[in-house]
Design an enzyme around this catalytic site. Sequence first.
Site, PDB file in Angstrom:
ATOM      1  N   GLU A 266       0.957  -1.137  -0.013  1.00 16.90           N
ATOM      2  CA  GLU A 266       0.183   0.036  -0.095  1.00 16.90           C
ATOM      3  C   GLU A 266       0.772   1.325  -0.087  1.00 16.90           C
ATOM      4  O   GLU A 266       0.943   2.063   0.899  1.00 16.90           O
ATOM      5  CB  GLU A 266      -0.859  -0.016   1.395  1.00 16.90           C
ATOM      6  CG  GLU A 266      -0.189  -0.554   2.522  1.00 16.90           C
ATOM      7  CD  GLU A 266      -1.195  -0.811   3.796  1.00 16.90           C
ATOM      8  OE1 GLU A 266      -2.198  -1.207   3.373  1.00 16.90           O
ATOM      9  OE2 GLU A 266      -0.817  -0.299   4.692  1.00 16.90           O
ATOM     10  N   GLY A 268       2.070   4.882  -0.881  1.00 17.60           N
ATOM     11  CA  GLY A 268       1.460   6.247  -1.092  1.00 17.60           C
ATOM     12  C   GLY A 268       2.524   7.240  -1.529  1.00 17.60           C
ATOM     13  O   GLY A 268       2.633   7.581  -2.796  1.00 17.60           O
ATOM     14  N   ARG A 305       5.360  20.232   5.537  1.00 17.45           N
ATOM     15  CA  ARG A 305       6.435  19.141   5.854  1.00 17.45           C
ATOM     16  C   ARG A 305       7.547  19.949   6.446  1.00 17.45           C
ATOM     17  O   ARG A 305       8.038  19.422   7.211  1.00 17.45           O
ATOM     18  CB  ARG A 305       6.360  18.418   4.657  1.00 17.45           C
ATOM     19  CG  ARG A 305       5.126  17.664   4.072  1.00 17.45           C
ATOM     20  CD  ARG A 305       5.521  16.353   3.199  1.00 17.45           C
ATOM     21  NE  ARG A 305       6.077  15.426   3.752  1.00 17.45           N
ATOM     22  CZ  ARG A 305       7.423  15.290   3.620  1.00 17.45           C
ATOM     23  NH1 ARG A 305       8.361  16.101   2.863  1.00 17.45           N
ATOM     24  NH2 ARG A 305       7.846  13.960   4.222  1.00 17.45           N
ATOM     25  N   TYR A 309       7.624  18.551  10.053  1.00 20.86           N
ATOM     26  CA  TYR A 309       8.782  17.114  10.004  1.00 20.86           C
ATOM     27  C   TYR A 309      10.187  17.607   9.715  1.00 20.86           C
ATOM     28  O   TYR A 309      11.154  16.567   9.787  1.00 20.86           O
ATOM     29  CB  TYR A 309       8.407  16.283   8.919  1.00 20.86           C
ATOM     30  CG  TYR A 309       6.896  15.794   8.883  1.00 20.86           C
ATOM     31  CD1 TYR A 309       6.631  14.832   9.995  1.00 20.86           C
ATOM     32  CD2 TYR A 309       6.213  15.846   7.864  1.00 20.86           C
ATOM     33  CE1 TYR A 309       5.004  14.391   9.792  1.00 20.86           C
ATOM     34  CE2 TYR A 309       5.036  15.181   7.603  1.00 20.86           C
ATOM     35  CZ  TYR A 309       4.245  14.454   8.726  1.00 20.86           C
ATOM     36  OH  TYR A 309       3.196  14.009   8.760  1.00 20.86           O
ATOM     37  N   CYS A 335       2.262  34.467  10.023  1.00 17.42           N
ATOM     38  CA  CYS A 335       2.955  35.015  11.008  1.00 17.42           C
ATOM     39  C   CYS A 335       3.562  34.633  12.320  1.00 17.42           C
ATOM     40  O   CYS A 335       2.982  34.403  13.287  1.00 17.42           O
ATOM     41  CB  CYS A 335       1.957  36.392  11.602  1.00 17.42           C
ATOM     42  SG  CYS A 335       1.617  37.347  10.153  1.00 17.42           S
TER      43      CYS A 335
HETATM   44  C1  LIG Z   1       0.044   6.147   5.556  1.00 17.82           C
HETATM   45  C2  LIG Z   1      -0.182   4.640   5.085  1.00 17.82           C
HETATM   46  C3  LIG Z   1       0.504   4.058   4.131  1.00 17.82           C
HETATM   47  C4  LIG Z   1       1.429   4.902   3.035  1.00 17.82           C
HETATM   48  O1  LIG Z   1       2.769   5.299   3.325  1.00 17.82           O
HETATM   49  P1  LIG Z   1       3.655   5.795   2.389  1.00 17.82           P
HETATM   50  O2  LIG Z   1       4.879   6.128   3.366  1.00 17.82           O
HETATM   51  O3  LIG Z   1       3.033   7.150   1.935  1.00 17.82           O
HETATM   52  O4  LIG Z   1       3.963   4.982   1.362  1.00 17.82           O
HETATM   53  C5  LIG Z   1       0.322   2.876   3.825  1.00 17.82           C
HETATM   54  N1  LIG Z   1      -0.538   2.141   4.764  1.00 17.82           N
HETATM   55  C6  LIG Z   1      -0.938   2.560   5.978  1.00 17.82           C
HETATM   56  C7  LIG Z   1      -1.692   1.871   6.848  1.00 17.82           C
HETATM   57  C8  LIG Z   1      -0.698   3.981   6.102  1.00 17.82           C
HETATM   58  O5  LIG Z   1      -1.304   4.520   7.369  1.00 17.82           O
END
Ligand SMILES: *Cc1c(COP(=O)(O)O)cnc(C)c1O
Length: 408
Positions: A266, A268, A305, A309, A335
């Site tokens: 998964e 992102g 970010r 972070y 500000c």
């Molecule tokens: C945020 C998240 C991701 C994605 O993480 P990336 O670092 O953006 O690839 C995948 N799985 C779960 C459960 C998440 O919370």
Amino acid sequence: MLQSNASEIQGISVESLCQEFGTPLYVYDAQTIINKYTLFKNSFSVNSLTINYAVKALSNPSVLKIFKQLGANLDTVSIQEIQLGLHAGFDPKNIVFTPSGVSHEELKKAIDLGVKINIDNLNTLEYVGHIYPTLPICIRFNPHVMAGGNANISVGHIDSKFGISIHQIPLVKRIVETLDINVEGVHMHTGSDILDVDVFLQAADILFDVAKQFDTLKYIDFGSGFKIKYKESDHETDVVEFGKEMSLRFNAFEQEFGKPLTLMFEPGKFMVSESGYFFVKTNLVKQTTSTIFASVDSGFNHLIRPMFYNAHHEIYNVSNPDGKPRIYTVVGYICESDTFGYNRKISEIKEGDILGFKNAGAYCFSMASNYNSRYRPAEILIHNNEAKLIREREVFNDLLKNLVEVDI
Ligand SMILES: *Cc1c(COP(=O)(O)O)cnc(C)c1O
């Protein structure tokens, strides 16, 4: 690979985009998303692979539609992300809900919508087992792997709020067997802090051990944590190498398990970070005793970010690419101390110049807010050599929308 100092994207000039749609402006190159997805997918050689794009990185439905066209499924963390996925045309059975500590009410809504449920605590496991005795579910485990003995780079560490500890497997099995729960998946997501392939594989081995214990299993979801470069010296996950190693292990495990299994991820950030640029206009160049500040028409309300972070986003001058490099601190208009980058070597900036931020695809627009009562920017998708507006810049009425004004 780091993005280029683009002055055009798919042949469309950045200056003209900024003129037409205004600044600040988020721009995504669909071709980069397609390339990253294809690279990822082709890195694995298994019988069945499913890639769930993590919606929270960049949730615009037009972007979700690209993933749909590519054959991806979705990973979601809120009922609203599920709704966005459905809105973009995804079948509920191709959406996984991986929440952290949500109410039973929200979980129930998701189940009723027909999405796949990933359970990350024992309380919820019992609840779902009682209320939905036949529902196939996935269980999120925490593998507690330490990388190099350093808590800052550990994956799924012992204090993490995520997942069910692998040390609680006897209890999980007791609940599953007693309530006759159909466990079709096991899952881990170790966060975006995986430094090398070996650490990931180490955690994966632990999940294989867990998987063995559930003979109703249909898939194993290894989450994400793929690193990309924000600056030249950054480490980047070698997905081709990872895919090769992971496929070998997965295929061997599938043999041992004796039934077909799907390999699931998964990602992102890996999919969208490098597709995005954020373009701003310089309002002011101000030299103080110690510093040259370039002040731009945006702030951490639009790209949090760096402040949140301490993340590094490369910044370059779109309007004057060949100018003499000077050292700038690039700041926003919020500000309070609102800094995008300290001591950056950027070709000479004049007032009115357009600056570009790289890696603006993941966790940038999706974390934007209205702080200081500013409007959130527009978003543009460049697809098939065409620039498409996929979100309008906000206007004053958007700020008033949910207000209930009372007479005082
Ligand atoms: C945020 C998240 C991701 C994605 O993480 P990336 O670092 O953006 O690839 C995948 N799985 C779960 C459960 C998440 O919370």
